[in-house]
Enzyme design. Structure first.
Site, PDB file in Angstrom:
ATOM      1  CB  CYS A  95      -1.028  -0.061   1.263  1.00 28.00           C
ATOM      2  SG  CYS A  95      -2.388   1.265   0.863  1.00 28.00           S
ATOM      3  CG  HIS A 220      -3.449  -3.748   3.116  1.00 28.27           C
ATOM      4  ND1 HIS A 220      -2.522  -2.853   4.018  1.00 28.27           N
ATOM      5  CD2 HIS A 220      -4.099  -2.598   2.647  1.00 28.27           C
ATOM      6  CE1 HIS A 220      -2.584  -1.492   3.669  1.00 28.27           C
ATOM      7  NE2 HIS A 220      -3.774  -1.328   2.893  1.00 28.27           N
ATOM      8  CD  GLU A 222      -0.961  -5.214   5.902  1.00 29.48           C
ATOM      9  OE1 GLU A 222      -0.741  -5.948   4.887  1.00 29.48           O
ATOM     10  OE2 GLU A 222      -1.185  -4.190   5.740  1.00 29.48           O
TER      11      GLU A 222
END
Lengths: 259, 805
Positions: A95, A220, A222
């Site tokens: 990002c 993302h 994560e």
């Protein structure tokens, strides 16, 4: 010994906690380091195998997303990072981290210098949006995505995620097989908004450098480490681990066997 | 430097009030007289710094005079009773009575604290930022969220912010421009501004905004309400604070400028078309500064470098330092305050509500270590002075004393005022059954009338999808949100509550929900408040939470409390908070009030007041988020149930509102029934007997079932004959749209029927239908006729189209 990961943060970085957690879950020793410490020479990047720049709004994304952070890298850390990359180590930008890598010239890095060749512009919808997207994992030299399912599902959350570059650059990225992730429509049609959430050229969601050791992506990983992160885990049968976890595992495994 | 003596010693009452008014002090005559008497004893006039300090510290905003004062209250013409401290005798008393061992700190610190797990506690606070948002929506809402995040940071020795909530009450977004009162911004502009403000601040801070609501009523046009909330995670051994004489006063974070001067007193005034000229009362936010503060503070906290902390909010340093040094004394050297630009008078430095500033009490031996951390994070920190044992507040500028007052007078000198409150049950026109939609079953048009009514309610701004808002907030950051604000087969159904796991790797979660029912307050604020609590708790229960470990927050936004009718309603609402919280065993841990939400239209002379609005926020600790359920229908063939009895309670309903009525039969809360129902559902979900569960509230069974169907992308066949109901109900429209409390619509797998029904023993429950194979949404009425026949995608389209901006 566990591979060592440096998660680099600065003012406005805000996905650091979950990024550190993801690398730890994947089996790395992870340090969260402020860029001030790197610039001051208190931390040596060469002591690490993987460098990760997490999401957030570095310096408020003032001027444009990631640009101030990118300038710090370009003007204060360029030598260190080029050495880091040339020694075969890995860099992951998620990002805001992707925005930083592109604006610092570390991606797509067609000529292996550090010259900005593309950008991430304001979303086509002209606003910040948070939603889950379907991604096609392209065949590429990227070490982070080897063995991933051909299609994965991850969230995006950004205002400036529209990947764009002049056509010759895009052609070269494509022919070099540097496109790692594409936004796709789940039903197989050409993706339109919101399947392509930001209007990226050629539906590009993530790219790597020609070596496959630097990866930048708007989605993302994560944020999808367990099935409970999935927006429909209360209604669908899902594997225990999330699609994002494999990306961190690949990085750790690669560092373990190669570095 | 310019410090003025304000001549009050020999001023008469008229002059005292003129000084208060012209200085924007918002002090009343009794308060001005108390100040006059104090300085007569001292033998001099006060300085502007002193008078301003008193005005801020004694403002309604800071000291909650109405809630802590005396109230002479009379209800429906009955004998007057004196209420000595409304907050103490209702809301705080409930917490005391309930006496939960997991309540760590209530009503004392900047936020309430409850236990979370073995290692952490959780703090929760919701605040309003109404007046600033009316004048400057973007800045007002942004600094609203910024301010409440600092409340978490200023609780104990600092909590890590992990979740934001926001609730907006606004005028109707399609309002005619010509109908706007003079000096008022259009509701659509306010809407876009406040959403952007919360978005840009919350997203930059990296805190998920995952719960909220947006309400519309034309009475919010001139006084929009912006409620911002924050949840924080704090280590158990960092929840206490103390100040020891000798500790240094350290200001940390942003610089001080002229922004936000008089915010605290400004919020204790009614607005009119001149309010926007008071530009400096709105603060200017900088989220990245606040993010840097979080990064630096949490490290300093973990190293144990400071003994106490508070945020610089309303009243700026004057309130923050005055409060921290209340039991010791403080000496401040204003020339040490870093300024954004030169030219501020001492009182301006002292009062400025410039954002992103925290005040710490730091033992002198820890100063170097603290400064090192701040340096590394590029955060400015300055020593402003020290805490003393003088019990005096002394403020100096370049060695000259500009304020010197007793802490005791500052904090206890405020005269208690008695306010009058009356309340009478209003009588609203009651519609004739014959004029209401879908009540005439001899006519063939009834089916289409009821279907149309359902469409109309689904597309009304209060019920319609708020996806346009929700997607602009990052609700995934920090990686812990496991039940998102939007749920279902296409990730766009209206979830009841969000769940987050603030400690990654642990399945222990927090459920956060809210309830608010201003339209019911038109009939009776008591039932409005009771319904708001019931709704917040239903939302918690619907996703798999429990009553045993749930705490509440209250946020009152009200009209002018100096008007007896407004205050009467406030008393009713506060009493409901006590009664219902005690009945459900859910304590209040913190709260806030914003009064004086009125606007004077200088063209018409009309006084515009908001509907009395009580926001209830609920937070629940859920031991295993793996047991959570969402509201979307899951599989064809699943059985659909309604749990909880339906009464003829259309007063304040959407059904009446669509037809221009308020009515009188407001939904009551029957807490004995409600608690039994909620406890049983909570257990059934815990035992994994429930596949989908939805709070049945606005728009009644009709809206709840429709939402479940279209969120799951499946049809539904329902039969109202099996709805447990009050015997008086004979009309389908009442059954379908009544908004009785403590009800849930849920679905279960057919094989769990026996176990589920056994779990519901003794509770009003009815099997009302099945989830369909096709997308047909069909409802049969009491007379076995089909009263609704449509497709779920039709329902969804009506629900989604209103805010497809």
């Amino acid at each position: 010994m566990k591979p060592r990961v440096l998660v680099l943060r600065t003012a406005g970085t805000n996905c650091d906690y979950e990024t550190v957690y993801a690398f730890q879950l994947a089996g790395a020793n992870t340090d969260l380091i402020h860029i001030n410490s790197l610039i001051a020479g208190q931390t040596k990047v060469m002591n690490y195998h993987v460098l990760a720049i997490p999401g957030g709004f570095s310096y408020g994304d003032d001027i444009a997303a990631g640009i101030l952070f990118a300038n710090q890298i370009k003007y204060k850390l360029a030598d260190q990072l080029v050495e880091f990359v040339e020694s075969g180590r890995l860099i992951l930008g998620i990002c805001n981290g992707f925005q930083v890598l592109v604006k610092a010239g570390l991606l797509p890095r067609l000529d292996r210098g550090i010259l900005q060749q593309a950008t991430l512009a304001m979303n086509g919808s002209a606003k910040f949006e948070c939603r889950w997207v379907h991604l096609e994992v392209k065949k590429s030299p990227c070490v982070f995505t080897q063995g991933l399912n051909p299609q994965i599902y991850l969230p995006v959350a950004h205002a400036e995620g529209r990947f764009t570059a002049p056509n010759p650059i895009l052609d070269q990225i494509e022919s070099n097989r540097q496109i790692v992730f594409l936004y796709i429509s789940p039903n197989g049609y050409a993706p339109k908004y919101p399947d392509n959430p930001n209007g990226s050229d050629r539906h590009i969601a993530g790219i790597c450098d020609s070596t496959g050791r630097i990866l930048g992506m708007m989605p993302h990983p994560e944020r999808f480490l367990t099935r409970f992160n999935h927006p429909r885990w209360t209604r669908e049968r899902l594997p225990k681990g999330g699609d994002g976890l494999s990306i961190f595992r690949n990085a750790v495994d690669y560092a373990q066997s190669n570095l | 430097m310019n410090v003025k003596q304000i001549r009050i010693l020999h001023a008469d009452d008229t002059a005292l009030m003129r000084i208060s008014r012209e200085g924007l002090l918002s002090l009343n005559l009794a308060e001005m007289q108390a100040i006059q008497a104090y300085f007569a004893d001292v033998g001099r006039d006060p300085t502007d710094v002193e008078l301003e300090t008193l005005a801020q510290t004694w403002s309604e905003h800071c000291v909650h005079k109405t809630f802590r004062g005396l109230i002479e209250y009379s209800e429906d013409g009955s004998e007057t009773v004196v209420i000595d401290g409304l907050l103490q005798t209702t809301i705080m008393r409930a917490t005391h009575t309930i006496d939960k061992s997991w309540c760590v700190s209530t009503f004392s610190d900047n936020a309430g604290i409850i236990e979370f797990d073995d290692e952490y506690n959780v703090v929760f606070k919701v605040e309003t930022h109404n007046h600033p948002s009316a004048i400057e929506p973007y800045g007002g809402a942004g600094t609203g969220i910024g301010g409440v995040i600092r409340d978490s940071l200023g609780t104990g020795l600092g909590a890590k912010p992990v979740l934001n909530t926001d609730v907006f009450c606004l005028g109707l977004p399609n309002m005619d421009y010509d109908a706007l009162p003079k000096g008022v911004l259009h509701p659509k502009r306010v809407f876009k501004g406040v959403v952007a403000g919360v978005r840009d601040y919350g997203n930059r801070m990296g805190i998920p905004t995952a719960n909220g609501a947006v309400l519309f009523d034309d009475r919010y046009t001139a006084n929009p309400l912006v409620f911002c909330g924050n949840v924080g995670l704090i280590p158990k051994n960092r929840c206490g604070k103390e100040v020891i004489p000798g500790d240094r006063i350290v200001a940390l974070g942003g610089r001080t400028g002229r922004d936000g001067i008089h915010g605290a007193t400004f919020s204790s005034l009614e607005l009119d078309d001149t309010s926007e000229t008071l530009g400096s009362v709105v603060q200017i936010g900088n989220p990245i500064m606040e993010k840097k503060i979080v990064d630096a503070l949490l490290q300093a906290r973990d190293c144990g470098l400071f003994r106490s902390i508070t945020d610089c909010g309303a009243g700026g340093f004057s309130s923050a330092i005055g409060e921290m040094g209340q039991h010791t004394g403080a000496e401040v050297h204003l020339e040490n305050v870093p300024l954004k630009y030169a030219g501020l008078e001492p009182w301006e430095v002292w009062l400025s509500e410039a954002q992103e500033r925290m005040v710490l009490a730091v033992p002198s031996e820890n100063l170097d270590a603290l400064m090192q951390i701040c340096d590394a994070e590029s955060v400015e920190a300055s020593v402003l002075g020290k805490f003393t044992d003088s019990r005096k507040l002394r403020v100096l500028f370049d060695g000259e004393i500009v304020a010197d007052m007793d802490m005791d007078f500052l904090h206890s000198g405020l005269p208690r005022i008695t306010k009058k409150a009356v309340w009478e049950l209003p009588q609203h026109p009651e519609p004739n059954a014959s004029e209401l939609a879908g009540t005439d079953f001899c006519s063939k048009s009834s089916q289409s009338e009821i279907t149309e009514m359902l469409f109309k309610i689904l597309s009304s701004p209060n019920v319609a999808s708020k996806e346009w808002v929700i997607r602009q907030y990052d609700h995934e950051v920090q990686g812990g949100i496991v039940v998102k604000p939007l749920v279902g087969s296409e990730n766009d159904g209206p979830g009841d509550a969000c769940i987050t796991t603030p400690v990654l790797g642990s399945r222990r979660g927090l459920v956060v929900a809210n309830g608010v029912h201003p339209r019911y307050a038109d009939i009776d604020p008591y039932h409005s408040a009771a319904s708001a609590i019931d709704e917040a708790l239903r939302n918690v229960i619907a996703v798999g939470g429990n009553l045993e470990h749930t705490a509440l927050l209250d946020n009152f936004s009200w009209g002018n409390p100096d008007k007896p009718d407004r205050l009467g309603g406030l008393v009713r609402a506060a009493r409901a908070c006590h009664d219902i919280a005690v009945a459900y065993g859910t304590p209040f841990i913190s709260g806030k009030d914003s009064l004086y939400n009125e606007y004077r239209d200088t063209t018409t002379g009309e006084q515009l007041a908001i509907p009395p609005t009580l926001l209830i926020s609920a937070i629940c600790v859920m031991p295993d988020v793996g047991k959570a359920v969402t509201m979307d229908a899951k599989s064809p063939g699943d059985l659909v149930y309604i749990v909880g009895e339906t009464y003829s309670e259309l007063g304040g309903s959407h059904y009446y509102a669509m037809q221009g009525y308020i009515g009188n039969d407001v939904p009551n809360v029957r807490p004995k029934e409600g608690k039994r129902t909620m406890t049983a559902i909570s257990r059934a979900i815990e035992n994994q007997l429930v596949r989908a569960c939805h709070d049945c509230s606005e728009g009644g069974i009709g809206v709840a079932a429709a939402e479940m169907a279209f969120a799951g992308g499946m049809g539904m066949q329902l039969d109202l004959a099996n709805v447990p109901r009050d015997a008086s109900i004979t009309a389908d429209s009442v059954l379908l749209f009544s908004e009785s409390n403590s009800r849930f619509v849920l679905s279960i797998a057919p094989e769990n029927r026996g176990a589920f029904e056994a779990a519901m023993a003794g509770i009003a429950v009815g099997l009302i239908g099945t989830v369909g194979e096709t997308s047909d949404f069909v409802v049969k009425g009491l007379r076995r006729e089909t009263i609704i026949q449509t497709a779920t995608n039709q329902l969804k389209e009506h629900w989604k189209r209103t805010f497809r901006w």
